[in-house]
Design a protein around this motif. Structure first.
Motif, mmCIF file in Angstrom:
data_model
loop_
_atom_site.group_PDB
_atom_site.id
_atom_site.type_symbol
_atom_site.label_atom_id
_atom_site.label_comp_id
_atom_site.label_asym_id
_atom_site.label_seq_id
_atom_site.Cartn_x
_atom_site.Cartn_y
_atom_site.Cartn_z
ATOM 1 N N PHE A 138 0.832 -1.207 0.000
ATOM 2 C CA PHE A 138 0.000 0.000 0.000
ATOM 3 C C PHE A 138 0.867 1.258 0.000
ATOM 4 O O PHE A 138 0.647 2.192 -0.777
ATOM 5 C CB PHE A 138 -0.927 -0.016 1.227
ATOM 6 N N LEU A 139 1.903 1.291 0.851
ATOM 7 C CA LEU A 139 2.725 2.485 1.004
ATOM 8 C C LEU A 139 3.603 2.765 -0.210
ATOM 9 O O LEU A 139 4.070 3.899 -0.393
ATOM 10 C CB LEU A 139 3.604 2.360 2.248
ATOM 11 N N ALA A 140 3.817 1.764 -1.050
ATOM 12 C CA ALA A 140 4.618 1.990 -2.257
ATOM 13 C C ALA A 140 3.999 3.085 -3.122
ATOM 14 O O ALA A 140 4.711 3.830 -3.806
ATOM 15 C CB ALA A 140 4.748 0.690 -3.043
ATOM 16 N N GLY A 141 2.682 3.201 -3.058
ATOM 17 C CA GLY A 141 2.000 4.253 -3.805
ATOM 18 C C GLY A 141 2.305 5.648 -3.284
ATOM 19 O O GLY A 141 2.031 6.651 -3.961
ATOM 20 N N TYR A 142 2.879 5.722 -2.089
ATOM 21 C CA TYR A 142 3.275 7.003 -1.488
ATOM 22 C C TYR A 142 4.798 7.142 -1.420
ATOM 23 O O TYR A 142 5.312 8.038 -0.759
ATOM 24 C CB TYR A 142 2.681 7.118 -0.083
ATOM 25 N N ASN A 143 5.499 6.238 -2.119
ATOM 26 C CA ASN A 143 6.959 6.264 -2.175
ATOM 27 C C ASN A 143 7.585 6.135 -0.793
ATOM 28 O O ASN A 143 8.557 6.821 -0.465
ATOM 29 C CB ASN A 143 7.461 7.545 -2.854
ATOM 30 N N ILE A 144 7.020 5.213 0.019
ATOM 31 C CA ILE A 144 7.478 5.012 1.402
ATOM 32 C C ILE A 144 7.669 3.531 1.670
ATOM 33 O O ILE A 144 6.887 2.693 1.199
ATOM 34 C CB ILE A 144 6.449 5.601 2.395
ATOM 35 N N HIS A 145 8.715 3.218 2.428
ATOM 36 C CA HIS A 145 8.911 1.874 2.962
ATOM 37 C C HIS A 145 8.737 1.935 4.477
ATOM 38 O O HIS A 145 9.205 2.877 5.124
ATOM 39 C CB HIS A 145 10.296 1.328 2.626
ATOM 40 N N HIS A 146 8.087 0.923 5.047
ATOM 41 C CA HIS A 146 7.727 0.923 6.467
ATOM 42 C C HIS A 146 8.439 -0.174 7.230
ATOM 43 O O HIS A 146 8.536 -1.324 6.779
ATOM 44 C CB HIS A 146 6.216 0.706 6.604
ATOM 45 N N GLU A 239 -6.939 1.615 20.970
ATOM 46 C CA GLU A 239 -5.532 1.270 20.767
ATOM 47 C C GLU A 239 -5.138 0.117 21.694
ATOM 48 O O GLU A 239 -4.357 0.270 22.618
ATOM 49 C CB GLU A 239 -4.637 2.482 20.985
ATOM 50 N N GLY A 240 -5.739 -1.049 21.422
ATOM 51 C CA GLY A 240 -5.342 -2.239 22.150
ATOM 52 C C GLY A 240 -3.901 -2.611 21.842
ATOM 53 O O GLY A 240 -3.254 -3.337 22.589
ATOM 54 N N ALA A 241 -3.418 -2.098 20.733
ATOM 55 C CA ALA A 241 -2.002 -2.161 20.371
ATOM 56 C C ALA A 241 -1.710 -0.897 19.588
ATOM 57 O O ALA A 241 -2.497 -0.501 18.729
ATOM 58 C CB ALA A 241 -1.709 -3.371 19.503
ATOM 59 N N ALA A 242 -0.613 -0.237 19.873
ATOM 60 C CA ALA A 242 -0.218 0.934 19.096
ATOM 61 C C ALA A 242 1.243 0.763 18.701
ATOM 62 O O ALA A 242 2.133 0.819 19.536
ATOM 63 C CB ALA A 242 -0.407 2.215 19.896
ATOM 64 N N THR A 243 1.451 0.528 17.424
ATOM 65 C CA THR A 243 2.806 0.354 16.904
ATOM 66 C C THR A 243 3.329 1.686 16.393
ATOM 67 O O THR A 243 2.595 2.440 15.754
ATOM 68 C CB THR A 243 2.814 -0.668 15.756
ATOM 69 N N LEU A 244 4.585 1.976 16.681
ATOM 70 C CA LEU A 244 5.229 3.147 16.099
ATOM 71 C C LEU A 244 5.835 2.743 14.758
ATOM 72 O O LEU A 244 6.186 1.580 14.544
ATOM 73 C CB LEU A 244 6.311 3.692 17.018
ATOM 74 N N SER A 245 5.963 3.705 13.866
ATOM 75 C CA SER A 245 6.425 3.416 12.516
ATOM 76 C C SER A 245 7.695 4.175 12.175
ATOM 77 O O SER A 245 7.856 5.333 12.558
ATOM 78 C CB SER A 245 5.342 3.804 11.489
ATOM 79 N N LEU A 246 8.562 3.501 11.420
ATOM 80 C CA LEU A 246 9.660 4.167 10.724
ATOM 81 C C LEU A 246 9.270 4.253 9.256
ATOM 82 O O LEU A 246 9.041 3.227 8.601
ATOM 83 C CB LEU A 246 10.961 3.372 10.869
ATOM 84 N N PHE A 247 9.143 5.469 8.754
ATOM 85 C CA PHE A 247 8.879 5.690 7.338
ATOM 86 C C PHE A 247 10.194 6.063 6.658
ATOM 87 O O PHE A 247 10.875 7.002 7.077
ATOM 88 C CB PHE A 247 7.863 6.812 7.145
ATOM 89 N N ILE A 248 10.536 5.336 5.607
ATOM 90 C CA ILE A 248 11.775 5.548 4.870
ATOM 91 C C ILE A 248 11.419 5.829 3.413
ATOM 92 O O ILE A 248 10.537 5.173 2.843
ATOM 93 C CB ILE A 248 12.675 4.298 4.943
ATOM 94 N N GLY A 249 12.074 6.820 2.811
ATOM 95 C CA GLY A 249 11.849 7.070 1.398
ATOM 96 C C GLY A 249 12.118 5.808 0.593
ATOM 97 O O GLY A 249 13.178 5.190 0.726
ATOM 98 N N LEU A 250 11.159 5.398 -0.229
ATOM 99 C CA LEU A 250 11.270 4.120 -0.932
ATOM 100 C C LEU A 250 12.493 4.081 -1.843
ATOM 101 O O LEU A 250 13.193 3.057 -1.929
ATOM 102 C CB LEU A 250 9.999 3.851 -1.745
ATOM 103 N N GLU A 251 12.786 5.177 -2.524
ATOM 104 C CA GLU A 251 13.957 5.203 -3.391
ATOM 105 C C GLU A 251 15.239 5.068 -2.562
ATOM 106 O O GLU A 251 16.184 4.366 -2.972
ATOM 107 C CB GLU A 251 13.973 6.491 -4.212
ATOM 108 N N LYS A 252 15.272 5.732 -1.410
ATOM 109 C CA LYS A 252 16.436 5.614 -0.527
ATOM 110 C C LYS A 252 16.594 4.175 -0.038
ATOM 111 O O LYS A 252 17.712 3.643 0.039
ATOM 112 C CB LYS A 252 16.282 6.561 0.667
ATOM 113 N N TRP A 253 15.481 3.548 0.319
ATOM 114 C CA TRP A 253 15.510 2.156 0.777
ATOM 115 C C TRP A 253 16.038 1.239 -0.320
ATOM 116 O O TRP A 253 16.893 0.389 -0.080
ATOM 117 C CB TRP A 253 14.113 1.729 1.212
ATOM 118 N N ASN A 254 15.537 1.426 -1.531
ATOM 119 C CA ASN A 254 15.930 0.558 -2.641
ATOM 120 C C ASN A 254 17.399 0.742 -3.025
ATOM 121 O O ASN A 254 18.015 -0.178 -3.568
ATOM 122 C CB ASN A 254 15.038 0.820 -3.855
ATOM 123 N N GLU A 255 17.952 1.915 -2.755
ATOM 124 C CA GLU A 255 19.351 2.179 -3.084
ATOM 125 C C GLU A 255 20.319 1.551 -2.077
ATOM 126 O O GLU A 255 21.509 1.411 -2.369
ATOM 127 C CB GLU A 255 19.608 3.695 -3.123
#
Length: 363
Positions: A138-146, A239-255
């Motif tokens: 889903f996030l690939a459409g926003y150029n993000i890796h999670h 919020e029976g569970a609340a996960t924190l997220s690291l969002f990384i630029g997808l192009e940066k991740w792929n490089e």
């Protein structure tokens, strides 16, 4: 064996090591990234996890992969991490993905859904049941890796200036509440507002809001919310569970070299595990201090809980009908939740209930 030694050891024997050296050197480029958090430095649990993560990456890369951590608002606004990562202003950010449901309600799956899985089963969904892969599609459409970065455990229901005795007491009540919860409770008359951590106390103090949920006793104590709104409600069913997220630029991740991707993934898991442990260790003491200082614990009335559950299910059905991405993630996660609940009932739930009853009976 040290963590970095484990990560860098790729062969046995002098000849193999010599042959592998050029490849290893190429997989260790010197990088300097910036990571901004949505949270202030005062929240050593959440913001602190970002610092633990960055330190683990530095050590595992022999000092070659440097990540400088910035607190909320130091580079981009605290609730603009997605935009900051997409634009390349920062390479990565630590945030709650549900802050961005205005872009798409499916962003909520990175954090939590009301009446969704608890912490253990949410982590299992991410890491073993394919949930994170699905979320990244889903996030690939926003150029993000999670990458998931730990969690808070089950949260509290928040601080209220006045008691909530019936469902009618929610009507017109202005509350700081994140994610889809506000949209769901809005159906019951509540007026939701999404406010960054550093602005919660001033908003309560000025009367801009009547109530606020944040995390739990340890973090809430730091924000000083009990000084203005003394009624502390539970359970935090949103919020029976609340996960924190690291969002990384997808192009940066792929490089990145594959080794660096592995380091980031393992460092996130390590930092997240310490974060949850800190919450479990600190929340009990913080709750005792809050109650001793005048906080009044309250359980949400049954009609509020039932109406919220019904409203949540209606919202999910309507949203699934409108959004294919939401439906895909929702169907996948709810099936996993329902499949695993029976095990929870005869394992953790049964044991915890037994322990509570036995310890209370012994007093």
């Amino acid at each position: 064996m040290k963590r970095r030694d484990f990560l860098t050891t790729g062969a046995v024997g002098g000849a193999a090591t010599a042959l592998a050296s050029p490849a290893i050197a190429q997989s260790n480029p010197v990088l300097q990234w910036r990571l901004q958090s949505s949270y202030p430095k005062s929240l050593d649990t959440i913001y602190g996890a970002a610092e633990v993560f960055a330190k683990a990456v530095l050590e595992a890369s022999d000092g070659n992969f440097q990540i400088q951590v910035f607190a909320a608002g130091e580079i981009v606004p605290p609730l603009a991490i997605v935009e900051g990562v997409q634009s390349g202003t920062v390479e990565m950010g630590q945030t709650g993905s549900y802050f961005y449901i205005g872009l798409d309600p499916a962003f909520a799956f990175g954090t939590s859904l009301p009446f969704g899985p608890n912490t253990r089963f949410q982590q299992a969904w991410f890491n073993e049941a394919g949930g994170n892969d699905l979320f990244n599609e889903f996030l690939a459409g926003y150029n993000i890796h999670h990458l998931p970065l730990g969690g808070t455990g089950a949260q509290m229901g928040g601080w209220f200036r006045k008691e909530i005795n019936t469902l009618a007491d929610l009507k017109g009540l202005k509350m700081r509440i994140g994610g889809l919860s506000g949209m769901i409770l809005q159906r019951l008359g509540l007026v939701p507002s999404q406010i960054a951590a550093g602005d919660v106390y001033p908003s309560l103090e000025r009367g801009t809001i009547d109530a606020a949920e944040f995390v739990g006793p340890y973090d809430d104590e730091k924000l000083g919310l009990s000084k203005i709104a003394p009624y502390y409600y539970y359970p935090g069913f949103w919020e029976g569970a609340a996960t924190l997220s690291l969002f990384i630029g997808l192009e940066k991740w792929n490089e990145l070299p594959e080794r660096y991707r592995s380091i980031l993934t393992m460092a996130a898991g390590y930092a997240g595990a310490l974060q949850l442990a800190k919450y479990d260790a600190q929340n009990a003491e913080a709750l005792r201090r809050l109650v001793a200082g005048g906080a009044q614990l309250r359980v949400f009335p049954g009609d509020v809980l039932q109406a919220s559950y019904d409203a949540a299910n209606a919202f999910y059905a309507e949203t699934s009908a409108k959004s294919a991405s939401f439906k895909t993630l929702y169907d996948h996660q709810m099936k996993f939740r329902d499949d695993t609940l029976p095990w929870l009932q005869i394992s953790e739930y049964a044991y915890d209930t037994l322990l509570l009853q036995a310890s209370q009976g012994a007093k």
